[in-house]
Motif scaffolding. Sequence first.
Motif, short mmCIF file in Angstrom:
data_model
loop_
_atom_site.label_atom_id
_atom_site.label_comp_id
_atom_site.label_asym_id
_atom_site.label_seq_id
_atom_site.Cartn_x
_atom_site.Cartn_y
_atom_site.Cartn_z
N LYS A 148 0.82 -1.20 0.00
CA LYS A 148 0.00 0.00 0.00
C LYS A 148 0.86 1.26 0.00
CE LYS A 148 -3.84 2.27 2.37
NZ LYS A 148 -4.80 2.21 3.51
N ASN A 149 1.90 1.29 0.83
CA ASN A 149 2.75 2.48 0.91
C ASN A 149 3.51 2.72 -0.39
OD1 ASN A 149 2.01 3.10 3.55
ND2 ASN A 149 3.62 1.82 4.43
N LYS A 152 1.04 4.06 -2.91
CA LYS A 152 0.80 5.48 -2.60
C LYS A 152 1.92 6.34 -3.18
CE LYS A 152 -1.70 5.48 1.81
NZ LYS A 152 -1.56 5.85 3.23
N GLN A 156 1.79 9.20 -6.74
CA GLN A 156 2.02 10.64 -6.58
C GLN A 156 3.24 11.13 -7.35
OE1 GLN A 156 0.88 12.11 -2.34
NE2 GLN A 156 1.39 9.95 -2.09
N PHE A 201 -4.73 8.61 0.30
CA PHE A 201 -3.38 9.13 0.51
C PHE A 201 -3.11 9.52 1.96
CE2 PHE A 201 -3.83 10.08 -4.13
CZ PHE A 201 -2.84 9.21 -4.55
#
Length: 457
Positions: A148-149, A152, A156, A201
């Motif tokens: 997940k991180n 993320k 971006q 986020f």
Amino acid sequence: MDDINNSANPSTDVRQNGSEEVIIDVLDDHWVPIDLRNIHKKAYTPQVISIGSLHHGKGKYELKGMQKQKKRYKHKYIERKGNEKWEEMKFYIKSKEKEIRNCYEQPSLLKSDPFVDMILDDAVFIIELFLRNYHKVADFLLEKPRYKNTIKRDLQLLENQLPYFVLLELYRSATNGFDFCRYIGSSSTDPPFLHISCNFFGYKSYDISKMDGFNVKHFTDLRRYFLIEDHPMSKIQDVDLPMSKTQYKVVDLPCATKLDASGVRFKLNKNKGALNEDCLLDLNFDNGRKRGLKWSCIKLQLPFCKKYELQIPRITVNDRTEPLIRNVMALEQCHYPKETHVCNYIAFMDFLINTEKDADLLIEKGIIVNCLGENKAIAKMFNSFCLQTSTSPSCFFDMAKELKEHCDSRYHKAKATLKSVYFSNPWKGTGTVVGIIILLLTFVITLYSIMRFMRTN
């Protein structure tokens, strides 16, 4: 759809391609200048998932592996909505193909159908991922922090974007009449796309009602919005400049240890910025003018007792901090050259952090939370941020000027030295005061003895 398209194109550039005019949206270019990319290529390159055309089909094993997850989300979507809705969304992208292609600086070599399929697969993956995260649907991409991180982070990056207007329109189509909450037995409807984006986020506080006038270009642009949210931007106006505009840029500022030696104390800002790390730019220099001792209705200013504090919001530095900041800075260099607020903040911090000792001081004060290991890594990171970048007139200019004047003052240096040597702790302070009292008493007694001796003779 027309109002969305109009809002997504506030500035354009026309380039000639043979006899055909190609309109390039200069605000939506998803591309990092080569001089910035060469400094730290990894910071601008996706690690696990490619979005859009710039990194599509690249040879990285992890990127190819995530294509399977895109297909999994695609099949889940078709199962719920049917092929008719899928074709409807594909038709929309097909109708906007030229506009979408023009959002990328580097032209895609994909032909029409593969390009449309790529955009649709990526858009549906993002929409599904955000909805699953919002409704807490079981999914291994969300349950494992490592995945997940990293996702993320990748979503971006400036070169890893889809135009926001495409995601917004497809989300409206995807959630129309679609009860996603059946996964958790809820009858609530799906929230606005901006809401689930902020939720994914992890922006700690946001009010999308305040963002009505903000046209989101992509997720990098959204990250920048929250970094500068509620920040008092530079009020310098071209018509009001008594000197050249470059003189309002911060070009000189003593480092943290020098400021500390001159009596400036570093303090964690307890305002919104410190509680919500999305907003880092809330710097404040308290020069003691509002302080004083209150005796009845009289406020006395005692110069020697003034405290000078540079208040800075907390910034947690981990392995994702550098890529996110670099990509926001690259966005400002390309699309906000007159409003480089994040670049100005980083330049200010770069002046403060020259060496490992400067980093040690800010970490000791709780301003920087170091999750990288050695403190010298913090100094190295900040010292490299501003390479090949330029800044606009900074709202930190007056603050930097005042700090430099304070540091250059002999009076402040002497006062700071006196405090550090004789009043660094209560015991030293007490001993110093007692010593001064004894010295004064000795002087008075000696003077009295001399006067008495003179009288008797």
